[in-house]
Design a protein around this motif. Structure first.
Motif, PDB file in Angstrom:
ATOM      1  N   GLN A   1       0.805  -1.211   0.000  1.00  0.00           N
ATOM      2  CA  GLN A   1       0.000   0.000   0.000  1.00  0.00           C
ATOM      3  C   GLN A   1       0.846   1.273   0.000  1.00  0.00           C
ATOM      4  N   ASP A   2       2.020   1.194   0.620  1.00  0.00           N
ATOM      5  CA  ASP A   2       2.844   2.396   0.773  1.00  0.00           C
ATOM      6  C   ASP A   2       3.991   2.464  -0.245  1.00  0.00           C
ATOM      7  N   SER A   3       3.875   1.701  -1.332  1.00  0.00           N
ATOM      8  CA  SER A   3       4.944   1.672  -2.332  1.00  0.00           C
ATOM      9  C   SER A   3       4.361   1.730  -3.749  1.00  0.00           C
ATOM     10  N   SER A   4       5.120   2.296  -4.666  1.00  0.00           N
ATOM     11  CA  SER A   4       4.703   2.316  -6.068  1.00  0.00           C
ATOM     12  C   SER A   4       5.442   1.245  -6.876  1.00  0.00           C
ATOM     13  N   GLU A   5       6.344   0.532  -6.217  1.00  0.00           N
ATOM     14  CA  GLU A   5       7.173  -0.456  -6.907  1.00  0.00           C
ATOM     15  C   GLU A   5       6.483  -1.816  -6.939  1.00  0.00           C
ATOM     16  N   GLU A   6       6.248  -2.322  -8.147  1.00  0.00           N
ATOM     17  CA  GLU A   6       5.601  -3.627  -8.306  1.00  0.00           C
ATOM     18  C   GLU A   6       6.654  -4.738  -8.382  1.00  0.00           C
ATOM     19  N   HIS A   7       6.251  -5.898  -7.897  1.00  0.00           N
ATOM     20  CA  HIS A   7       7.144  -7.059  -7.903  1.00  0.00           C
ATOM     21  C   HIS A   7       6.427  -8.253  -8.509  1.00  0.00           C
ATOM     22  N   ILE A   8       7.177  -9.081  -9.207  1.00  0.00           N
ATOM     23  CA  ILE A   8       6.608 -10.292  -9.805  1.00  0.00           C
ATOM     24  C   ILE A   8       6.257 -11.286  -8.697  1.00  0.00           C
ATOM     25  N   VAL A   9       4.994 -11.701  -8.649  1.00  0.00           N
ATOM     26  CA  VAL A   9       4.559 -12.644  -7.613  1.00  0.00           C
ATOM     27  C   VAL A   9       3.871 -13.878  -8.193  1.00  0.00           C
ATOM     28  N   GLY A  10       3.948 -14.046  -9.496  1.00  0.00           N
ATOM     29  CA  GLY A  10       3.372 -15.246 -10.091  1.00  0.00           C
ATOM     30  C   GLY A  10       3.921 -15.469 -11.484  1.00  0.00           C
ATOM     31  N   TRP A  11       4.183 -16.744 -11.817  1.00  0.00           N
ATOM     32  CA  TRP A  11       4.663 -17.043 -13.158  1.00  0.00           C
ATOM     33  C   TRP A  11       4.212 -18.434 -13.607  1.00  0.00           C
ATOM     34  N   THR A  12       4.170 -18.593 -14.924  1.00  0.00           N
ATOM     35  CA  THR A  12       3.981 -19.914 -15.522  1.00  0.00           C
ATOM     36  C   THR A  12       5.325 -20.360 -16.082  1.00  0.00           C
ATOM     37  N   TYR A  13       5.495 -21.680 -16.184  1.00  0.00           N
ATOM     38  CA  TYR A  13       6.808 -22.201 -16.543  1.00  0.00           C
ATOM     39  C   TYR A  13       6.648 -23.599 -17.131  1.00  0.00           C
ATOM     40  N   SER A  14       7.307 -23.843 -18.219  1.00  0.00           N
ATOM     41  CA  SER A  14       7.341 -25.179 -18.816  1.00  0.00           C
ATOM     42  C   SER A  14       8.710 -25.790 -18.569  1.00  0.00           C
ATOM     43  N   TYR A  15       8.712 -26.996 -17.994  1.00  0.00           N
ATOM     44  CA  TYR A  15       9.958 -27.692 -17.714  1.00  0.00           C
ATOM     45  C   TYR A  15       9.966 -28.965 -18.555  1.00  0.00           C
ATOM     46  N   GLN A  16      10.608 -28.878 -19.707  1.00  0.00           N
ATOM     47  CA  GLN A  16      10.545 -29.929 -20.726  1.00  0.00           C
ATOM     48  C   GLN A  16       9.065 -30.228 -21.017  1.00  0.00           C
ATOM     49  N   GLN A  17       8.576 -31.420 -20.722  1.00  0.00           N
ATOM     50  CA  GLN A  17       7.185 -31.746 -21.039  1.00  0.00           C
ATOM     51  C   GLN A  17       6.206 -31.343 -19.932  1.00  0.00           C
ATOM     52  N   GLY A  18       6.724 -30.950 -18.787  1.00  0.00           N
ATOM     53  CA  GLY A  18       5.873 -30.621 -17.659  1.00  0.00           C
ATOM     54  C   GLY A  18       5.516 -29.147 -17.585  1.00  0.00           C
ATOM     55  N   LYS A  19       4.461 -28.835 -16.810  1.00  0.00           N
ATOM     56  CA  LYS A  19       4.013 -27.455 -16.648  1.00  0.00           C
ATOM     57  C   LYS A  19       3.871 -27.122 -15.167  1.00  0.00           C
TER      58      LYS A  19
END
Length: 228
Positions: free
Chosen positions: A175-193
């Motif tokens: 609430q007290d910051s304007s800086e956004e941070h990555i908190v979620g991602w998708t990822y493929s690991y060879q054949q897996g997700k």
């Protein structure tokens, strides 16, 4: 019904509560869950499951003296056999969703980042106190299509390491910051997700309407029901 394995347990978080909540959410999506604190035994039998859900905080706990009282019960290092089994499960087509402290797990295994798509980095990653945060979907990411920004009471993990192939879908700021941070991602690991979501500190967070929608779409994607 499909089968889901929830690997859980650790300190400073209501894991019993959040794992039960995840069980209920996933049950509504057609998954029968088994919840276990025994990470080694769970991974040993991982090929019996259609989905793996990580909701744990298990690592060597050598980073601060405040962890000393908890070492006997919770200190953990994954065996080499378990590492190989989990790695093989994902890269040969397995499905995994992981939440919050999962990025901190297995601090003595470089392969965990390669499997999860990123990790917590000691002396670099941190989070401000639990509080109101603003969550923004990453424009153009298939997992959050049509999702608008929303507020949540949670922790914003700062400065997580991402693998180059990881694709962020959620940003958050306190609430007290304007800086956004990555908190979620998708990822493929060879054949897996894999989908990692750094939110989900407690059940109130997980039960937010937007979070339930994200979990639903995460499961659909990792299981191959929906393509990017």
């Amino acid at each position: 019904m499909k089968k889901n394995l929830i690997l859980t347990g650790g300190i400073f978080h209501p894991f019993d509560e959040t794992s039960k909540t995840l069980e209920e959410i996933l049950n509504a999506l057609g998954y029968e869950s088994e919840i276990t604190l025994d990470i080694e035994e769970g991974i040993k039998n991982i090929h019996n499951f259609d989905l793996v859900t990580f909701n744990a905080l298990r690592w060597r706990m050598l980073n601060h003296e405040k962890y000393i009282p908890y070492l006997d019960e919770w200190q953990f290092s994954l065996s080499s056999n378990a590492k190989k089994t989990l790695d093989r499960y994902i890269k040969t087509g397995g499905s995994m969703i992981a939440f919050h402290t999962s990025s901190i797990c297995f601090d003595d295994w470089d392969g965990w980042s390669k499997l999860l798509g990123g990790k917590w980095v000691w002396d670099k990653s941190f989070h401000p106190p639990l509080g109101k945060v603003e969550v923004n979907p990453v424009d153009g990411h298939f997992l959050v299509k049509h999702l608008k920004k929303f507020d949540l009471n949670d922790e914003v993990y700062h400065n997580l390491h991402l693998e180059p192939e990881s694709r962020p879908f959620l940003l958050a700021k306190t609430q007290d910051s304007s800086e956004e941070h990555i908190v979620g991602w998708t990822y493929s690991y060879q054949q897996g997700k894999v989908v990692y979501n750094a939110l989900g500190h407690d059940s109130n967070s997980l039960l937010k309407t937007e979070m339930i929608d994200i979990i639903k779409k995460s499961v659909e994607w990792v299981s191959g029901e929906k393509n990017a």
